[in-house]
Design an enzyme around this catalytic site. Structure first.
Site, mmCIF file in Angstrom:
data_model
loop_
_atom_site.group_PDB
_atom_site.id
_atom_site.type_symbol
_atom_site.label_atom_id
_atom_site.label_comp_id
_atom_site.label_asym_id
_atom_site.label_seq_id
_atom_site.Cartn_x
_atom_site.Cartn_y
_atom_site.Cartn_z
ATOM 1 C CB VAL A 28 -23.710 7.533 -5.122
ATOM 2 C CG1 VAL A 28 -24.021 7.060 -3.742
ATOM 3 C CG2 VAL A 28 -24.271 6.583 -6.142
ATOM 4 C CD GLU A 40 -27.195 13.775 -13.851
ATOM 5 O OE1 GLU A 40 -26.396 13.659 -12.908
ATOM 6 O OE2 GLU A 40 -27.061 13.166 -14.934
ATOM 7 C CB VAL A 86 -20.895 21.057 -16.595
ATOM 8 C CG1 VAL A 86 -19.717 21.967 -16.270
ATOM 9 C CG2 VAL A 86 -21.944 21.125 -15.492
ATOM 10 N N GLY A 125 -23.184 16.592 -11.312
ATOM 11 C CA GLY A 125 -23.481 15.160 -11.269
ATOM 12 C C GLY A 125 -24.404 14.809 -10.118
ATOM 13 N NE ARG A 175 -5.548 5.528 -0.242
ATOM 14 C CZ ARG A 175 -6.237 6.551 -0.714
ATOM 15 N NH1 ARG A 175 -6.153 7.717 -0.125
ATOM 16 N NH2 ARG A 175 -7.011 6.400 -1.766
ATOM 17 C CB THR A 180 -18.732 13.680 -13.673
ATOM 18 O OG1 THR A 180 -17.346 13.995 -13.538
ATOM 19 C CG2 THR A 180 -19.542 14.967 -13.676
ATOM 20 C CD GLU A 187 -2.605 1.642 0.116
ATOM 21 O OE1 GLU A 187 -3.443 0.845 -0.307
ATOM 22 O OE2 GLU A 187 -2.377 2.754 -0.435
ATOM 23 N N GLY A 241 -6.673 0.735 4.148
ATOM 24 C CA GLY A 241 -8.128 0.931 4.011
ATOM 25 C C GLY A 241 -8.568 1.540 2.692
ATOM 26 C CG HIS A 292 -45.804 -3.561 16.319
ATOM 27 N ND1 HIS A 292 -45.982 -2.770 15.202
ATOM 28 C CD2 HIS A 292 -46.420 -2.934 17.359
ATOM 29 C CE1 HIS A 292 -46.702 -1.712 15.543
ATOM 30 N NE2 HIS A 292 -46.984 -1.774 16.845
HETATM 31 P P1 FAD Z 1 -9.615 1.388 -3.144
HETATM 32 O O1 FAD Z 1 -10.410 1.523 -1.924
HETATM 33 O O2 FAD Z 1 -9.532 2.552 -4.065
HETATM 34 O O3 FAD Z 1 -8.159 0.989 -2.657
HETATM 35 C C1 FAD Z 1 -7.095 0.822 -3.519
HETATM 36 C C2 FAD Z 1 -5.821 1.101 -2.774
HETATM 37 O O4 FAD Z 1 -4.732 0.689 -3.601
HETATM 38 C C3 FAD Z 1 -5.585 2.579 -2.464
HETATM 39 O O5 FAD Z 1 -5.351 2.761 -1.098
HETATM 40 C C4 FAD Z 1 -4.344 2.940 -3.288
HETATM 41 O O6 FAD Z 1 -3.490 3.859 -2.607
HETATM 42 C C5 FAD Z 1 -3.671 1.589 -3.422
HETATM 43 N N1 FAD Z 1 -2.818 1.480 -4.612
HETATM 44 C C6 FAD Z 1 -3.152 1.725 -5.903
HETATM 45 N N2 FAD Z 1 -2.118 1.467 -6.718
HETATM 46 C C7 FAD Z 1 -1.111 1.057 -5.914
HETATM 47 C C8 FAD Z 1 0.219 0.664 -6.165
HETATM 48 N N3 FAD Z 1 0.724 0.612 -7.393
HETATM 49 N N4 FAD Z 1 0.989 0.323 -5.097
HETATM 50 C C9 FAD Z 1 0.505 0.374 -3.819
HETATM 51 N N5 FAD Z 1 -0.743 0.726 -3.545
HETATM 52 C C10 FAD Z 1 -1.539 1.063 -4.573
HETATM 53 N N6 FAD Z 1 -18.731 2.384 -1.610
HETATM 54 C C11 FAD Z 1 -19.660 1.763 -0.854
HETATM 55 O O7 FAD Z 1 -19.877 0.555 -1.023
HETATM 56 N N7 FAD Z 1 -20.355 2.439 0.106
HETATM 57 C C12 FAD Z 1 -20.162 3.758 0.322
HETATM 58 O O8 FAD Z 1 -20.803 4.340 1.194
HETATM 59 C C13 FAD Z 1 -19.214 4.441 -0.466
HETATM 60 N N8 FAD Z 1 -18.990 5.749 -0.277
HETATM 61 C C14 FAD Z 1 -18.043 6.380 -1.047
HETATM 62 C C15 FAD Z 1 -17.855 7.741 -0.851
HETATM 63 C C16 FAD Z 1 -16.916 8.419 -1.606
HETATM 64 C C17 FAD Z 1 -16.722 9.891 -1.397
HETATM 65 C C18 FAD Z 1 -16.134 7.700 -2.556
HETATM 66 C C19 FAD Z 1 -15.073 8.406 -3.349
HETATM 67 C C20 FAD Z 1 -16.317 6.356 -2.755
HETATM 68 C C21 FAD Z 1 -17.287 5.681 -2.011
HETATM 69 N N9 FAD Z 1 -17.547 4.327 -2.187
HETATM 70 C C22 FAD Z 1 -18.500 3.702 -1.437
HETATM 71 C C23 FAD Z 1 -16.804 3.531 -3.170
HETATM 72 C C24 FAD Z 1 -15.696 2.712 -2.455
HETATM 73 O O9 FAD Z 1 -14.833 3.607 -1.793
HETATM 74 C C25 FAD Z 1 -14.932 1.884 -3.471
HETATM 75 O O10 FAD Z 1 -15.820 1.092 -4.211
HETATM 76 C C26 FAD Z 1 -13.927 0.972 -2.768
HETATM 77 O O11 FAD Z 1 -13.020 1.734 -2.009
HETATM 78 C C27 FAD Z 1 -13.167 0.131 -3.777
HETATM 79 O O12 FAD Z 1 -12.256 -0.676 -3.122
HETATM 80 P P2 FAD Z 1 -10.902 -1.166 -3.822
HETATM 81 O O13 FAD Z 1 -10.231 -2.033 -2.830
HETATM 82 O O14 FAD Z 1 -11.195 -1.687 -5.168
HETATM 83 O O15 FAD Z 1 -10.068 0.170 -4.061
HETATM 84 P P1 NAI Z 2 -22.049 8.352 -10.572
HETATM 85 O O1 NAI Z 2 -21.705 7.577 -11.771
HETATM 86 O O2 NAI Z 2 -22.872 7.752 -9.495
HETATM 87 O O3 NAI Z 2 -22.796 9.702 -10.999
HETATM 88 C C1 NAI Z 2 -22.234 10.625 -11.894
HETATM 89 C C2 NAI Z 2 -23.331 11.542 -12.387
HETATM 90 O O4 NAI Z 2 -22.730 12.621 -13.110
HETATM 91 C C3 NAI Z 2 -24.308 10.864 -13.348
HETATM 92 O O5 NAI Z 2 -25.619 11.116 -12.918
HETATM 93 C C4 NAI Z 2 -23.992 11.508 -14.691
HETATM 94 O O6 NAI Z 2 -25.106 11.564 -15.545
HETATM 95 C C5 NAI Z 2 -23.516 12.898 -14.266
HETATM 96 N N1 NAI Z 2 -22.684 13.591 -15.258
HETATM 97 C C6 NAI Z 2 -21.676 13.089 -16.006
HETATM 98 N N2 NAI Z 2 -21.166 14.040 -16.805
HETATM 99 C C7 NAI Z 2 -21.850 15.193 -16.564
HETATM 100 C C8 NAI Z 2 -21.785 16.542 -17.085
HETATM 101 N N3 NAI Z 2 -20.931 16.901 -18.020
HETATM 102 N N4 NAI Z 2 -22.643 17.460 -16.600
HETATM 103 C C9 NAI Z 2 -23.551 17.119 -15.650
HETATM 104 N N5 NAI Z 2 -23.651 15.868 -15.119
HETATM 105 C C10 NAI Z 2 -22.816 14.910 -15.570
HETATM 106 O O7 NAI Z 2 -20.636 8.848 -9.993
HETATM 107 P P2 NAI Z 2 -20.210 9.444 -8.601
HETATM 108 O O8 NAI Z 2 -21.369 10.030 -7.887
HETATM 109 O O9 NAI Z 2 -19.042 10.307 -8.897
HETATM 110 O O10 NAI Z 2 -19.752 8.168 -7.785
HETATM 111 C C11 NAI Z 2 -18.659 7.348 -8.247
HETATM 112 C C12 NAI Z 2 -18.732 5.988 -7.670
HETATM 113 O O11 NAI Z 2 -18.547 5.973 -6.276
HETATM 114 C C13 NAI Z 2 -20.065 5.336 -7.970
HETATM 115 O O12 NAI Z 2 -19.828 4.262 -8.845
HETATM 116 C C14 NAI Z 2 -20.578 4.853 -6.673
HETATM 117 O O13 NAI Z 2 -20.919 3.498 -6.745
HETATM 118 C C15 NAI Z 2 -19.432 5.045 -5.692
HETATM 119 N N6 NAI Z 2 -19.987 5.597 -4.452
HETATM 120 C C16 NAI Z 2 -20.852 4.838 -3.723
HETATM 121 C C17 NAI Z 2 -21.457 5.341 -2.617
HETATM 122 C C18 NAI Z 2 -22.428 4.499 -1.881
HETATM 123 O O14 NAI Z 2 -22.481 3.312 -2.123
HETATM 124 N N7 NAI Z 2 -23.210 5.056 -0.960
HETATM 125 C C19 NAI Z 2 -21.207 6.709 -2.143
HETATM 126 C C20 NAI Z 2 -20.327 7.438 -3.014
HETATM 127 C C21 NAI Z 2 -19.735 6.864 -4.090
#
Ligand code: FAD
Ligand code: NAI
Length: 462
Positions: A179, A199, A233, A176, A35, A267, A33, A39, A441
């Site tokens: 989510v 959007e 946008v 966008g 970072r 987006t 990792e 996590g 309930h």
């Molecule tokens: P990541 O979590 O991205 O982890 C990959 C790791 O690999 C990173 O720490 C990176 O530093 C490391 N890495 C990459 N390349 C290298 C390398 N060459 N050498 C060493 N280390 C490396 N998903 C949900 O299910 N529920 C949620 O509520 C949710 N909320 C989210 C909110 C936000 C704001 C965002 C951005 C995402 C959210 N997601 C949520 C999506 C979720 O974070 C990802 O789907 C998930 O983290 C993917 O896991 P992963 O292990 O594939 O990758």
């Molecule tokens: P998203 O794919 O969910 O939504 C992106 C939105 O941006 C779409 O509605 C799309 O139509 C819009 N868009 C794209 N280009 C645009 C433009 N030029 N102008 C206006 N709107 C535009 O992507 P998002 O929200 O960035 O999330 C990324 C990933 O992170 C998702 O795949 C999601 O699964 C994951 N995630 C999951 C969470 C959860 O499970 N609670 C929370 C946050 C993220």
């Protein structure tokens, strides 16, 4: 250099879970990792910090809107942003340190630094090259901005910057209505920011059940979010303190501008595979930059597996975790299984939104005959007691066999309720099976049972 049975690159939910499972299955395991903390995106800049801010801002919303109704009088709390960020960072720290503890407990070596694969069977971290019989690539994803929009993570931010703003902005444009946009847009709207969501499509949260989309958007509007739909946008011009967003309304073909203190670009995300050396190894990638795998999470290069956000499928932490456990099982010579038809999705706004399985749209496309059982939280005593009567549970079942095909929930604890349906679907249950199961309930879960009853002789409290 040490020899390992498995080296995992990336310690997000995919990678760290794979590492722990490999070690539990008796394999000598290391996880690379880059970072400073384990996590991945989820724990550091994703799921966990966003949920901490959603919780804190929801508490404020409750104090401002519902406390007085219950006889809890007095001034609502004011926002101390620095302390709120410190609370969020503390939650992150507890979780990332938890993974460090689990690595030690399970004897997983953390190889600190950025890893690459100079050749199959070898992983380079810094100057050291380690040998591994198997490599699991779990590098995750990164935000994908729009062409011509420069992100400085201060005025024009991705989700990462939005979790770290210097102060609560007066105004924010969210690009966008997916989510991330809606979760983080909700946080700032509750903290007093004027939030405008722009959007591209005519509906929010693409791919979700159409009725849920409508109810969800209406509820968010009531909470103060403004929506500009069907708007592409075009550009964002930013100074050090302000930004101007230019968008085109697609139907009218007219151009408009909005000023904001902060612009959140939400987006979508794209796989992060930089620096791994996959191209040189000949690992096949899709046009969208995803690593191609077969149903055993193997790439086309023997001994190299890939999981999580960097491969096909929804970018969700629990999907990555399931793939991590399954890939570890395959490497250990066991059967690895992920039921991709049953991956729940949850949006942690208030009310929460959740879904699993088919939508009406997908069933129509398949030409399948289905029945709908729906129940409003207005008929649920517990929901009414906590001002959460808005929303409903909707079950989709096979018209002939009554087998549950999908569920869509908007309402209190929707992110928890969905799992009752997931388990039922995993066991091939019918709506009648759910309807005949006694539910305590007063619980929100009764609304799921009532929706199941609505698929048969009818809900009681509708
Ligand atoms: P990541 O979590 O991205 O982890 C990959 C790791 O690999 C990173 O720490 C990176 O530093 C490391 N890495 C990459 N390349 C290298 C390398 N060459 N050498 C060493 N280390 C490396 N998903 C949900 O299910 N529920 C949620 O509520 C949710 N909320 C989210 C909110 C936000 C704001 C965002 C951005 C995402 C959210 N997601 C949520 C999506 C979720 O974070 C990802 O789907 C998930 O983290 C993917 O896991 P992963 O292990 O594939 O990758
Ligand atoms: P998203 O794919 O969910 O939504 C992106 C939105 O941006 C779409 O509605 C799309 O139509 C819009 N868009 C794209 N280009 C645009 C433009 N030029 N102008 C206006 N709107 C535009 O992507 P998002 O929200 O960035 O999330 C990324 C990933 O992170 C998702 O795949 C999601 O699964 C994951 N995630 C999951 C969470 C959860 O499970 N609670 C929370 C946050 C993220």
């Amino acid at each position: 250099m040490a020899n390992y049975d498995v080296i995992i690159i990336g310690a997000g939910p995919g990678g760290y879970v794979a590492a722990i499972r490999c070690a539990q299955l008796g394999l000598k395991t290391a996880c690379v990792e880059g970072r400073d903390t384990l996590g991945g995106a989820c724990l550091n800049v994703g799921c966990i910090p966003s949920k901490a801010l959603l919780h804190a801002s929801h508490m404020l919303h409750e104090a401002e809107h519902n406390f007085a109704k219950m006889g809890l009088k007095g001034k609502s709390p004011s926002v101390d942003w620095k302390t709120m960020l410190a609370y969020k960072d503390d939650v992150i720290g507890q979780n990332t340190k938890g993974i460090e503890f689990l690595f030690k407990k399970n004897k997983v070596d953390w190889l600190k630094g950025w890893g690459s694969i100079p050749e199959a069977g070898k992983v380079k971290v810094g100057d050291e090259v380690h040998e591994a019989k198997n490599i699991i690539v779990a590098p995750g994803s990164e935000p994908s901005s729009l062409p011509g929009i420069e992100v400085d993570e201060k005025v024009v931010v991705t989700s990462t910057g939005a979790l770290e703003l210097g102060k609560v902005p007066k105004s924010m444009v969210v690009i966008g209505a997916g989510v991330i946009g809606l979760e983080l847009g909700s946080v700032y709207a509750r903290l007093g920011t004027a939030v405008t969501v722009v959007e591209f499509l005519e509906t929010i949260t693409p791919g979700m059940d159409a009725e849920i989309q409508k109810t969800f958007q209406r509820t968010l509007k009531k909470q103060g979010l403004t929506f500009v739909m069907g708007a592409a946008v075009q550009s964002v011009a930013a100074t050090k303190t302000k930004a101007k967003v230019t968008y085109k309304l697609l139907k009218k073909d007219t151009e408009h501008q909005i000023d904001a203190d902060v612009v959140l670009v939400a987006t979508g995300r794209r796989p992060y595979t930089d620096g791994l050396g996959l191209e040189a190894l000949g690992v096949e990638m899709s046009e969208r930059g995803q690593i191609k795998t077969n149903d055993k999470w193997q790439t086309n290069v023997p001994g190299i597996y890939a999981i999580g956000d960097a491969i096909d499928g929804p970018m969700l932490a629990h999907k990555a975790e399931d793939e991590g456990m399954a890939a570890a099982s395959v490497i250990a010579g066991k059967h690895g299984h992920v039921n991709y038809g049953l991956i729940p999705g949850v949006i942690y706004t208030h009310p929460e939104v959740s879904n699993v399985g088919e939508t009406e749209q997908s069933l129509k496309e398949q030409g399948r005959a289905y029945k709908v059982g729906k129940f409003s939280f207005m008929g649920n005593g517990r929901a009414k007691a906590v001002f959460a009567g808005d929303g409903f549970v909707k079950l989709l079942v096979d018209a002939e066999t009554d087998r549950i095909l999908g569920a869509h929930i908007i309402g209190p604890a929707a992110g928890e309720l969905i799992h009752e349906v997931c388990v039922a679907m995993e066991f091939g249950a019918s709506a009648e099976d759910l309807a005949m199961t006694c539910h305590a309930h007063p619980t929100y879960s009764e609304a799921v049972r009532e929706a199941a009853l609505a698929c048969g002789d009818g809900a009681i409290h509708a």
